[in-house]
Design a protein around this motif. Structure first.
Motif, PDB file in Angstrom:
ATOM      1  N   SER A   1      80.535  10.569 102.065  1.00  0.00           N
ATOM      2  CA  SER A   1      80.148   9.352 102.466  1.00  0.00           C
ATOM      3  C   SER A   1      78.681   8.981 102.628  1.00  0.00           C
ATOM      4  O   SER A   1      78.261   7.860 102.628  1.00  0.00           O
ATOM      5  CB  SER A   1      80.843   9.051 103.889  1.00  0.00           C
ATOM      6  OG  SER A   1      80.428  10.056 104.661  1.00  0.00           O
ATOM      7  N   SER A   2      78.054  10.063 102.800  1.00  0.00           N
ATOM      8  CA  SER A   2      76.533   9.913 103.160  1.00  0.00           C
ATOM      9  C   SER A   2      75.781   9.787 101.525  1.00  0.00           C
ATOM     10  O   SER A   2      74.504   9.658 101.748  1.00  0.00           O
ATOM     11  CB  SER A   2      75.979  11.025 104.029  1.00  0.00           C
ATOM     12  OG  SER A   2      76.002  12.228 103.384  1.00  0.00           O
ATOM     13  N   GLY A   3      76.451  10.418 100.919  1.00  0.00           N
ATOM     14  CA  GLY A   3      75.724  10.695  99.293  1.00  0.00           C
ATOM     15  C   GLY A   3      74.931  12.250  99.547  1.00  0.00           C
ATOM     16  O   GLY A   3      74.460  12.471  98.461  1.00  0.00           O
ATOM     17  N   GLY A   4      75.234  12.777 100.471  1.00  0.00           N
ATOM     18  CA  GLY A   4      74.448  14.126 100.540  1.00  0.00           C
ATOM     19  C   GLY A   4      75.295  15.383  99.602  1.00  0.00           C
ATOM     20  O   GLY A   4      74.698  16.316  99.289  1.00  0.00           O
ATOM     21  N   SER A   5      76.579  15.193  99.364  1.00  0.00           N
ATOM     22  CA  SER A   5      77.395  16.110  98.602  1.00  0.00           C
ATOM     23  C   SER A   5      78.116  15.358  97.323  1.00  0.00           C
ATOM     24  O   SER A   5      78.692  14.535  97.559  1.00  0.00           O
ATOM     25  CB  SER A   5      78.289  16.777  99.464  1.00  0.00           C
ATOM     26  OG  SER A   5      79.153  17.823  99.009  1.00  0.00           O
ATOM     27  N   THR A   6      77.843  16.219  96.297  1.00  0.00           N
ATOM     28  CA  THR A   6      78.383  15.892  94.944  1.00  0.00           C
ATOM     29  C   THR A   6      79.447  16.709  94.553  1.00  0.00           C
ATOM     30  O   THR A   6      79.097  18.023  94.568  1.00  0.00           O
ATOM     31  CB  THR A   6      77.656  15.099  94.004  1.00  0.00           C
ATOM     32  OG1 THR A   6      76.648  16.398  93.552  1.00  0.00           O
ATOM     33  CG2 THR A   6      76.704  13.972  94.508  1.00  0.00           C
ATOM     34  N   HIS A   7      80.300  16.472  93.516  1.00  0.00           N
ATOM     35  CA  HIS A   7      81.254  17.088  93.061  1.00  0.00           C
ATOM     36  C   HIS A   7      81.452  16.761  91.564  1.00  0.00           C
ATOM     37  O   HIS A   7      81.376  15.536  91.173  1.00  0.00           O
ATOM     38  CB  HIS A   7      82.606  17.377  93.702  1.00  0.00           C
ATOM     39  CG  HIS A   7      82.405  17.727  95.030  1.00  0.00           C
ATOM     40  ND1 HIS A   7      82.388  19.005  95.623  1.00  0.00           N
ATOM     41  CD2 HIS A   7      82.150  16.908  96.217  1.00  0.00           C
ATOM     42  CE1 HIS A   7      81.993  18.951  97.045  1.00  0.00           C
ATOM     43  NE2 HIS A   7      82.118  17.570  97.251  1.00  0.00           N
ATOM     44  N   TYR A   8      81.507  17.438  90.492  1.00  0.00           N
ATOM     45  CA  TYR A   8      81.884  17.181  89.129  1.00  0.00           C
ATOM     46  C   TYR A   8      82.897  17.950  88.488  1.00  0.00           C
ATOM     47  O   TYR A   8      83.170  19.144  89.092  1.00  0.00           O
ATOM     48  CB  TYR A   8      80.537  17.257  88.364  1.00  0.00           C
ATOM     49  CG  TYR A   8      79.485  16.626  88.890  1.00  0.00           C
ATOM     50  CD1 TYR A   8      78.455  17.002  89.772  1.00  0.00           C
ATOM     51  CD2 TYR A   8      79.274  15.184  88.707  1.00  0.00           C
ATOM     52  CE1 TYR A   8      77.560  16.201  90.269  1.00  0.00           C
ATOM     53  CE2 TYR A   8      78.242  14.321  88.802  1.00  0.00           C
ATOM     54  CZ  TYR A   8      77.437  14.861  89.888  1.00  0.00           C
ATOM     55  OH  TYR A   8      76.516  14.183  90.381  1.00  0.00           O
ATOM     56  N   ALA A   9      83.472  17.625  87.487  1.00  0.00           N
ATOM     57  CA  ALA A   9      84.501  18.147  86.570  1.00  0.00           C
ATOM     58  C   ALA A   9      83.765  18.870  85.571  1.00  0.00           C
ATOM     59  O   ALA A   9      82.401  18.579  85.412  1.00  0.00           O
ATOM     60  CB  ALA A   9      85.374  17.156  85.912  1.00  0.00           C
ATOM     61  N   ASP A  10      84.361  20.309  85.299  1.00  0.00           N
ATOM     62  CA  ASP A  10      83.236  21.216  84.587  1.00  0.00           C
ATOM     63  C   ASP A  10      82.914  20.251  83.236  1.00  0.00           C
ATOM     64  O   ASP A  10      81.818  20.646  82.587  1.00  0.00           O
ATOM     65  CB  ASP A  10      84.156  22.230  84.132  1.00  0.00           C
ATOM     66  CG  ASP A  10      84.316  23.226  85.394  1.00  0.00           C
ATOM     67  OD1 ASP A  10      85.177  24.025  85.417  1.00  0.00           O
ATOM     68  OD2 ASP A  10      83.580  23.183  86.420  1.00  0.00           O
ATOM     69  N   SER A  11      83.758  19.505  82.764  1.00  0.00           N
ATOM     70  CA  SER A  11      83.438  18.916  81.453  1.00  0.00           C
ATOM     71  C   SER A  11      82.364  18.003  81.486  1.00  0.00           C
ATOM     72  O   SER A  11      81.871  17.410  80.539  1.00  0.00           O
ATOM     73  CB  SER A  11      84.701  18.151  80.812  1.00  0.00           C
ATOM     74  OG  SER A  11      85.063  17.205  82.026  1.00  0.00           O
ATOM     75  N   VAL A  12      81.833  17.460  82.635  1.00  0.00           N
ATOM     76  CA  VAL A  12      80.825  16.510  82.468  1.00  0.00           C
ATOM     77  C   VAL A  12      79.537  17.090  83.492  1.00  0.00           C
ATOM     78  O   VAL A  12      78.601  16.675  83.506  1.00  0.00           O
ATOM     79  CB  VAL A  12      81.127  15.162  83.448  1.00  0.00           C
ATOM     80  CG1 VAL A  12      82.361  14.628  82.529  1.00  0.00           C
ATOM     81  CG2 VAL A  12      81.517  15.250  84.905  1.00  0.00           C
ATOM     82  N   LYS A  13      79.570  18.314  83.998  1.00  0.00           N
ATOM     83  CA  LYS A  13      78.401  18.922  84.727  1.00  0.00           C
ATOM     84  C   LYS A  13      77.107  18.953  83.766  1.00  0.00           C
ATOM     85  O   LYS A  13      77.149  19.485  82.636  1.00  0.00           O
ATOM     86  CB  LYS A  13      78.946  20.233  85.236  1.00  0.00           C
ATOM     87  CG  LYS A  13      79.611  20.246  86.580  1.00  0.00           C
ATOM     88  CD  LYS A  13      79.997  21.776  86.865  1.00  0.00           C
ATOM     89  CE  LYS A  13      80.729  21.725  88.348  1.00  0.00           C
ATOM     90  NZ  LYS A  13      81.230  23.216  88.644  1.00  0.00           N
ATOM     91  N   GLY A  14      76.053  18.662  84.339  1.00  0.00           N
ATOM     92  CA  GLY A  14      74.788  18.665  83.387  1.00  0.00           C
ATOM     93  C   GLY A  14      74.720  17.362  82.743  1.00  0.00           C
ATOM     94  O   GLY A  14      73.543  17.029  82.181  1.00  0.00           O
ATOM     95  N   ARG A  15      75.634  16.364  82.551  1.00  0.00           N
ATOM     96  CA  ARG A  15      75.499  15.255  81.949  1.00  0.00           C
ATOM     97  C   ARG A  15      75.722  14.000  82.539  1.00  0.00           C
ATOM     98  O   ARG A  15      75.120  13.192  82.369  1.00  0.00           O
ATOM     99  CB  ARG A  15      76.625  15.290  80.589  1.00  0.00           C
ATOM    100  CG  ARG A  15      76.588  16.535  79.725  1.00  0.00           C
ATOM    101  CD  ARG A  15      77.393  16.235  78.620  1.00  0.00           C
ATOM    102  NE  ARG A  15      78.901  16.128  78.869  1.00  0.00           N
ATOM    103  CZ  ARG A  15      79.555  15.018  78.561  1.00  0.00           C
ATOM    104  NH1 ARG A  15      79.126  14.061  77.998  1.00  0.00           N
ATOM    105  NH2 ARG A  15      80.925  15.226  79.128  1.00  0.00           N
TER     106      ARG A  15
END
Length: 124
Positions: free
Chosen positions: A53-67
């Motif tokens: 909600s604050s924008g302070g924590s993000t999560h990504y699928a392995d397939s898109v990490k770094g991109r």
């Protein structure tokens, strides 16, 4: 009640960038956990990226990490997905979704509100 509207999809060549936006109409936008999901042709909807909600924590699928990079601006009730180095396998309809609480990584079944989606096509 939250209404979500995605924009920014289109046709892009492999290796190129694209930025998606998700505009929300909700007085309590800043209290929602937000996510991007993708539905490729013939496949189930899958998690791509999420932000708290604050924008302070993000999560990504392995397939898109770094991109891909997810972000939000609570002042204008909008979430973004910056996509770089796009691949043909990124092709699909991208949906934004919102929930007050969710598991990590978010399960599509656990999201409360959805947009209509925006189509991203990556050509090889």
């Amino acid at each position: 009640q939250v209404q979500l509207v995605e924009s920014g999809g289109g046709l892009v060549q492999a290796g190129g960038p694209l930025r998606l936006s998700c505009a929300a109409s909700a007085r309590s936008f800043s209290t929602y956990f937000l996510g991007w999901f993708r539905e490729a042709p013939g496949k189930e909807r899958e998690f791509v990226a999420a932000i708290d909600s604050s924008g302070g924590s993000t999560h990504y699928a392995d397939s898109v990490k770094g991109r891909f990079t997810i972000s939000r601006d609570n002042a204008v009730n909008t979430m973004y997905l910056q996509m770089n180095s796009l691949k043909p396998e990124d092709t699909g309809v991208f949906y934004c979704a919102a929930a007050l609480t969710t598991t990590l990584p978010p399960n599509p079944n656990g999201m409360d509100y959805w947009g209509e989606g925006t189509l991203v096509t990556v050509s090889s």
